[in-house]
Design a protein around this motif. Structure first.
Motif, PDB file in Angstrom:
ATOM      1  N   LEU A   1      -0.413  -0.705  -4.708  1.00  0.00           N
ATOM      2  CA  LEU A   1      -1.592   0.162  -4.823  1.00  0.00           C
ATOM      3  C   LEU A   1      -1.200   1.579  -4.433  1.00  0.00           C
ATOM      4  CD1 LEU A   1      -3.949  -2.333  -3.034  1.00  0.00           C
ATOM      5  CD2 LEU A   1      -4.228  -1.611  -5.401  1.00  0.00           C
ATOM      6  N   GLU A   2      -1.396   2.526  -5.329  1.00  0.00           N
ATOM      7  CA  GLU A   2      -0.978   3.910  -5.075  1.00  0.00           C
ATOM      8  C   GLU A   2      -2.154   4.854  -5.331  1.00  0.00           C
ATOM      9  OE1 GLU A   2       1.529   5.818  -3.868  1.00  0.00           O
ATOM     10  OE2 GLU A   2       0.243   7.485  -4.441  1.00  0.00           O
TER      11      GLU A   2
ATOM     12  N   THR B   1       6.446  11.098  -1.506  1.00  0.00           N
ATOM     13  CA  THR B   1       7.054  12.387  -1.186  1.00  0.00           C
ATOM     14  C   THR B   1       8.416  12.541  -1.860  1.00  0.00           C
ATOM     15  OG1 THR B   1       5.840  12.250   0.896  1.00  0.00           O
ATOM     16  CG2 THR B   1       7.447  13.985   0.734  1.00  0.00           C
TER      17      THR B   1
ATOM     18  N   ARG C   1       1.325  12.649  -3.119  1.00  0.00           N
ATOM     19  CA  ARG C   1       0.266  11.728  -3.543  1.00  0.00           C
ATOM     20  C   ARG C   1       0.506  11.468  -5.029  1.00  0.00           C
ATOM     21  NH1 ARG C   1      -5.807  11.772  -1.947  1.00  0.00           N
ATOM     22  NH2 ARG C   1      -6.680  10.409  -3.502  1.00  0.00           N
ATOM     23  N   ILE C   2       1.443  10.598  -5.312  1.00  0.00           N
ATOM     24  CA  ILE C   2       1.988  10.466  -6.660  1.00  0.00           C
ATOM     25  C   ILE C   2       2.909   9.251  -6.637  1.00  0.00           C
ATOM     26  CG2 ILE C   2       3.818  12.105  -5.962  1.00  0.00           C
ATOM     27  CD1 ILE C   2       4.014  13.110  -8.788  1.00  0.00           C
TER      28      ILE C   2
ATOM     29  N   GLY D   1      -2.063   8.109  -5.793  1.00  0.00           N
ATOM     30  CA  GLY D   1      -1.769   9.158  -6.770  1.00  0.00           C
ATOM     31  C   GLY D   1      -1.517   8.605  -8.164  1.00  0.00           C
TER      32      GLY D   1
ATOM     33  N   ALA E   1       2.926  18.995   3.854  1.00  0.00           N
ATOM     34  CA  ALA E   1       2.918  18.319   2.553  1.00  0.00           C
ATOM     35  C   ALA E   1       3.271  16.844   2.653  1.00  0.00           C
ATOM     36  CB  ALA E   1       3.909  19.010   1.624  1.00  0.00           C
TER      37      ALA E   1
ATOM     38  N   GLY F   1      12.577  18.010  -1.457  1.00  0.00           N
ATOM     39  CA  GLY F   1      13.696  18.881  -1.803  1.00  0.00           C
ATOM     40  C   GLY F   1      14.899  18.145  -2.365  1.00  0.00           C
ATOM     41  N   MET F   2      14.837  16.796  -2.394  1.00  0.00           N
ATOM     42  CA  MET F   2      15.856  15.944  -3.028  1.00  0.00           C
ATOM     43  C   MET F   2      17.209  15.920  -2.316  1.00  0.00           C
ATOM     44  SD  MET F   2      15.078  16.747  -6.986  1.00  0.00           S
ATOM     45  CE  MET F   2      15.182  18.462  -6.664  1.00  0.00           C
ATOM     46  N   PHE F   3      17.309  16.496  -1.123  1.00  0.00           N
ATOM     47  CA  PHE F   3      18.568  16.412  -0.381  1.00  0.00           C
ATOM     48  C   PHE F   3      18.840  14.945  -0.079  1.00  0.00           C
ATOM     49  CE2 PHE F   3      17.110  20.618   0.401  1.00  0.00           C
ATOM     50  CZ  PHE F   3      18.222  21.399   0.645  1.00  0.00           C
TER      51      PHE F   3
ATOM     52  N   ALA G   1       3.079   3.694  -3.097  1.00  0.00           N
ATOM     53  CA  ALA G   1       4.302   3.573  -3.902  1.00  0.00           C
ATOM     54  C   ALA G   1       5.193   4.768  -3.642  1.00  0.00           C
ATOM     55  CB  ALA G   1       3.942   3.482  -5.377  1.00  0.00           C
ATOM     56  N   GLY G   2       5.465   5.050  -2.370  1.00  0.00           N
ATOM     57  CA  GLY G   2       6.253   6.224  -2.018  1.00  0.00           C
ATOM     58  C   GLY G   2       7.728   5.907  -1.899  1.00  0.00           C
ATOM     59  N   SER G   3       8.426   6.705  -1.091  1.00  0.00           N
ATOM     60  CA  SER G   3       9.867   6.497  -0.932  1.00  0.00           C
ATOM     61  C   SER G   3      10.144   5.063  -0.524  1.00  0.00           C
ATOM     62  CB  SER G   3      10.419   7.444   0.136  1.00  0.00           C
ATOM     63  OG  SER G   3      10.252   8.765  -0.274  1.00  0.00           O
TER      64      SER G   3
ATOM     65  N   SER H   1       2.972   0.872   3.494  1.00  0.00           N
ATOM     66  CA  SER H   1       4.028   1.891   3.340  1.00  0.00           C
ATOM     67  C   SER H   1       3.386   3.172   2.825  1.00  0.00           C
ATOM     68  CB  SER H   1       5.108   1.395   2.376  1.00  0.00           C
ATOM     69  OG  SER H   1       4.521   0.933   1.168  1.00  0.00           O
TER      70      SER H   1
ATOM     71  N   ILE I   1       0.853  -1.186   0.000  1.00  0.00           N
ATOM     72  CA  ILE I   1       0.000   0.000   0.000  1.00  0.00           C
ATOM     73  C   ILE I   1       0.886   1.233   0.000  1.00  0.00           C
ATOM     74  CG2 ILE I   1      -1.817   1.248   1.207  1.00  0.00           C
ATOM     75  CD1 ILE I   1      -2.460  -1.444   2.629  1.00  0.00           C
TER      76      ILE I   1
HETATM   77  C1  LIG Z   1       8.214  19.398   1.319  1.00  0.00           C
HETATM   78  C2  LIG Z   1       9.112  18.266   1.748  1.00  0.00           C
HETATM   79  C3  LIG Z   1      10.464  18.299   1.435  1.00  0.00           C
HETATM   80  C4  LIG Z   1      11.296  17.265   1.842  1.00  0.00           C
HETATM   81  N1  LIG Z   1      12.608  17.285   1.483  1.00  0.00           N
HETATM   82  C5  LIG Z   1      13.397  16.240   1.781  1.00  0.00           C
HETATM   83  C6  LIG Z   1      14.748  16.206   1.328  1.00  0.00           C
HETATM   84  O1  LIG Z   1      15.215  17.122   0.646  1.00  0.00           O
HETATM   85  N2  LIG Z   1      15.502  15.120   1.650  1.00  0.00           N
HETATM   86  C7  LIG Z   1      14.993  14.084   2.400  1.00  0.00           C
HETATM   87  O2  LIG Z   1      15.728  13.118   2.667  1.00  0.00           O
HETATM   88  N3  LIG Z   1      13.718  14.090   2.837  1.00  0.00           N
HETATM   89  C8  LIG Z   1      12.914  15.127   2.520  1.00  0.00           C
HETATM   90  N4  LIG Z   1      11.616  15.115   2.926  1.00  0.00           N
HETATM   91  C9  LIG Z   1      11.132  13.951   3.675  1.00  0.00           C
HETATM   92  C10 LIG Z   1      10.974  12.709   2.795  1.00  0.00           C
HETATM   93  O3  LIG Z   1      10.547  13.059   1.495  1.00  0.00           O
HETATM   94  C11 LIG Z   1       9.971  11.755   3.466  1.00  0.00           C
HETATM   95  O4  LIG Z   1      10.421  11.475   4.774  1.00  0.00           O
HETATM   96  C12 LIG Z   1       9.844  10.444   2.715  1.00  0.00           C
HETATM   97  O5  LIG Z   1       9.563  10.660   1.355  1.00  0.00           O
HETATM   98  C13 LIG Z   1       8.740   9.597   3.354  1.00  0.00           C
HETATM   99  O6  LIG Z   1       8.698   8.355   2.698  1.00  0.00           O
HETATM  100  P1  LIG Z   1       7.517   7.327   2.986  1.00  0.00           P
HETATM  101  O7  LIG Z   1       7.747   6.155   2.116  1.00  0.00           O
HETATM  102  O8  LIG Z   1       7.407   7.112   4.451  1.00  0.00           O
HETATM  103  O9  LIG Z   1       6.182   8.091   2.570  1.00  0.00           O
HETATM  104  P2  LIG Z   1       5.789   8.725   1.179  1.00  0.00           P
HETATM  105  O10 LIG Z   1       6.969   8.898   0.300  1.00  0.00           O
HETATM  106  O11 LIG Z   1       4.951   9.910   1.484  1.00  0.00           O
HETATM  107  O12 LIG Z   1       4.914   7.579   0.507  1.00  0.00           O
HETATM  108  C14 LIG Z   1       3.628   7.238   0.894  1.00  0.00           C
HETATM  109  C15 LIG Z   1       2.884   6.827  -0.374  1.00  0.00           C
HETATM  110  O13 LIG Z   1       1.682   6.159  -0.010  1.00  0.00           O
HETATM  111  C16 LIG Z   1       0.621   6.671  -0.781  1.00  0.00           C
HETATM  112  N5  LIG Z   1      -0.589   6.511   0.017  1.00  0.00           N
HETATM  113  C17 LIG Z   1      -0.872   7.108   1.195  1.00  0.00           C
HETATM  114  N6  LIG Z   1      -2.074   6.706   1.637  1.00  0.00           N
HETATM  115  C18 LIG Z   1      -2.550   5.841   0.719  1.00  0.00           C
HETATM  116  C19 LIG Z   1      -3.750   5.105   0.618  1.00  0.00           C
HETATM  117  N7  LIG Z   1      -4.683   5.177   1.570  1.00  0.00           N
HETATM  118  N8  LIG Z   1      -3.937   4.318  -0.465  1.00  0.00           N
HETATM  119  C20 LIG Z   1      -2.980   4.230  -1.432  1.00  0.00           C
HETATM  120  N9  LIG Z   1      -1.817   4.914  -1.386  1.00  0.00           N
HETATM  121  C21 LIG Z   1      -1.608   5.709  -0.321  1.00  0.00           C
HETATM  122  C22 LIG Z   1       0.989   8.138  -1.005  1.00  0.00           C
HETATM  123  O14 LIG Z   1       0.270   8.692  -2.075  1.00  0.00           O
HETATM  124  C23 LIG Z   1       2.481   8.029  -1.234  1.00  0.00           C
HETATM  125  O15 LIG Z   1       2.785   7.753  -2.572  1.00  0.00           O
HETATM  126  C24 LIG Z   1      10.763  16.160   2.567  1.00  0.00           C
HETATM  127  C25 LIG Z   1       9.406  16.122   2.880  1.00  0.00           C
HETATM  128  C26 LIG Z   1       8.583  17.153   2.476  1.00  0.00           C
HETATM  129  C27 LIG Z   1       7.122  17.077   2.809  1.00  0.00           C
END
Ligand SMILES: Cc1cc2nc3c(=O)[nH]c(=O)nc-3n(C[C@H](O)[C@H](O)[C@H](O)COP(=O)(O)OP(=O)(O)OC[C@H]3O[C@@H](n4cnc5c(N)ncnc54)[C@H](O)[C@@H]3O)c2cc1C
Length: 364
Positions: free
Chosen positions: A50-51, A124, A119-120, A53, A116, A129-131, A28-30, A280, A26
């Motif tokens: 399943l994503e 995220t 949702r894509i 976005g 932020a 910011g891609m750092f 397709a994020g980071s 995830s 669940i």
């Molecule tokens: C503005 C901003 C700038 C940032 N800049 C940096 C940076 O420069 N460097 C860095 O290291 N970190 C940065 N971060 C933090 C980093 O991007 C996040 O910590 C990281 O991407 C989180 O990964 P994740 O897999 O936990 O969640 P996400 O990457 O948010 O993935 C979650 C995924 O699940 C999907 N999803 C959620 N709910 C559902 C649902 N109910 N059904 C289906 N799909 C769902 C979402 O659409 C998303 O695709 C930044 C964050 C923000 C908000």
């Protein structure tokens, strides 16, 4: 390429949806994109991601626009609670209400901050910011010392290296900490304002150093681009976009997750997982989904009318870092040059320009 891929994925999704994949992921994020890509390397696993976005866009991949996705369709459009104790600098720039059922619009003086989340595809990592930064060694060692087997710095280092495609020649030689063999491309900036170097030099005495970015050839390298796009043609991987999961299906007699319910194009679907459901969905939506599925604090679930499966302290201990910008007036043009460039690009950009110009490499 992404458009072709999306058509292909949708068709395969409908063919396979009733079969019951071995593993459901669940989000397709980071994290989810990496897990989906890695698990599907094993042909014995059948994986469905399943994503909620959609695809990355022609704009989300351009580093110079990385600050522009808050409050758009590619963002979940969350805000903090209104408060008089934080977000004080956000006076006159608060969000509330939705424009055309999609995006947040500005309303004054609510004392909220936008929060932020992508949702894509790529989550995220497609709007951030891609750092490229790794956590502090002592954080990982602290987790391991708390009893989390496999999470010490030495345990996780091979996985950082396995994913890393570092394009900096000096780092690339440092095989103890870096690698050039992974999927996620990490690059130095090719262009910086003269002001950036002046700030950096001032900080070098405090051991500040250049930072790297998850960029490939001047474009954003999200986890979607790094892990899912190359895996897109695998027979054992399906990626269902615009699929909003609303519940993890859990058998209350065994407490075992056996599938998920999701909403796609106006209809709810239940799909079963023969082996595992991997959650995830990010720091806000993963706990939200657990609670919607009956796993969470008993009293809160009761208030919400959700049948309790397991009383657990889900949704607590959120940790985050502050982010703020400082603006200075300068008597030289470089900083102003960048923002003027961004503004004019937003209104005048053309595909040809991005393909041919050096502009794609600008960031911050
Ligand atoms: C503005 C901003 C700038 C940032 N800049 C940096 C940076 O420069 N460097 C860095 O290291 N970190 C940065 N971060 C933090 C980093 O991007 C996040 O910590 C990281 O991407 C989180 O990964 P994740 O897999 O936990 O969640 P996400 O990457 O948010 O993935 C979650 C995924 O699940 C999907 N999803 C959620 N709910 C559902 C649902 N109910 N059904 C289906 N799909 C769902 C979402 O659409 C998303 O695709 C930044 C964050 C923000 C908000």
């Amino acid at each position: 390429m992404l458009i072709n891929q999306s058509v292909y994925i949708s068709m395969r999704f409908f063919l396979s949806i009733h079969v019951g994949a071995l593993l459901r992921i669940i989000g397709a994020g980071s994290a989810g994109a990496v897990v989906g890509g890695r698990l599907s390397e094993n042909p014995d696993f059948e994986v469905l991601v399943l994503e909620a976005g959609g695809d990355e866009t022609g704009i989300t991949v351009i580093p110079a626009f990385s600050n522009y996705f808050i409050g758009t369709e590619q963002d979940w459009n969350y805000t903090t609670e209104s408060s008089t104790k934080y977000c004080l600098g956000s006076e006159n720039m608060n969000f509330r209400d939705y424009e055309e059922n999609c995006c947040l619009k500005f309303i004054n003086n609510l004392q909220e901050c936008p929060y932020a989340r992508g949702r894509i595809l790529g989550g995220t990592s497609s709007i951030n910011g891609m750092f490229y930064t790794r956590g502090n060694k002592r954080d990982y060692d602290g987790w391991a010392n708390d009893g989390n087997y496999g999470w010490s710095f030495e345990d996780v280092l091979p996985y950082f290296k396995k994913s890393e495609d570092n394009r900096n020649a000096t780092y690339a030689k440092n095989k103890r900490y870096h690698s050039t063999e992974g999927e996620l491309t990490v690059s130095d900036l090719r262009w910086k304002t003269p002001m950036a170097n002046i700030f950096l030099n001032a900080g070098r005495e405090l051991v500040f150093t250049d930072i790297q970015f998850t960029m490939r050839d001047g474009f954003r390298c999200s986890t979607n681009k790094a892990f899912l796009v190359p895996a897109g043609e695998r027979e054992n991987l399906d990626i269902a976009k615009h699929s909003h999961v609303t519940k993890v299906l859990i058998d209350p007699s065994t407490n075992r997750a056996y599938g998920v319910r999701f909403f796609r194009y106006g209809k709810y679907h239940d799909v079963l997982a023969r082996k595992e459901v991997i959650l995830s969905a990010g720091v806000f939506n993963s706990p939200q989904l657990l609670m919607l599925s009956g796993v969470g604090p008993k009293d809160h679930l009761k208030d919400m009318g959700i049948r309790l499966i397991k009383d657990l302290p889900v949704g607590f201990n959120l940790q985050d870092h502050q982010g703020f910008g400082m603006k200075f007036t300068t008597d030289r043009p470089p900083s102003a040059f960048i923002s003027e460039l961004q503004e004019s690009l937003l209104s005048n950009m053309t595909f040809e320009l991005f393909q041919k110009g050096t502009i794609i490499e600008l960031h911050k």
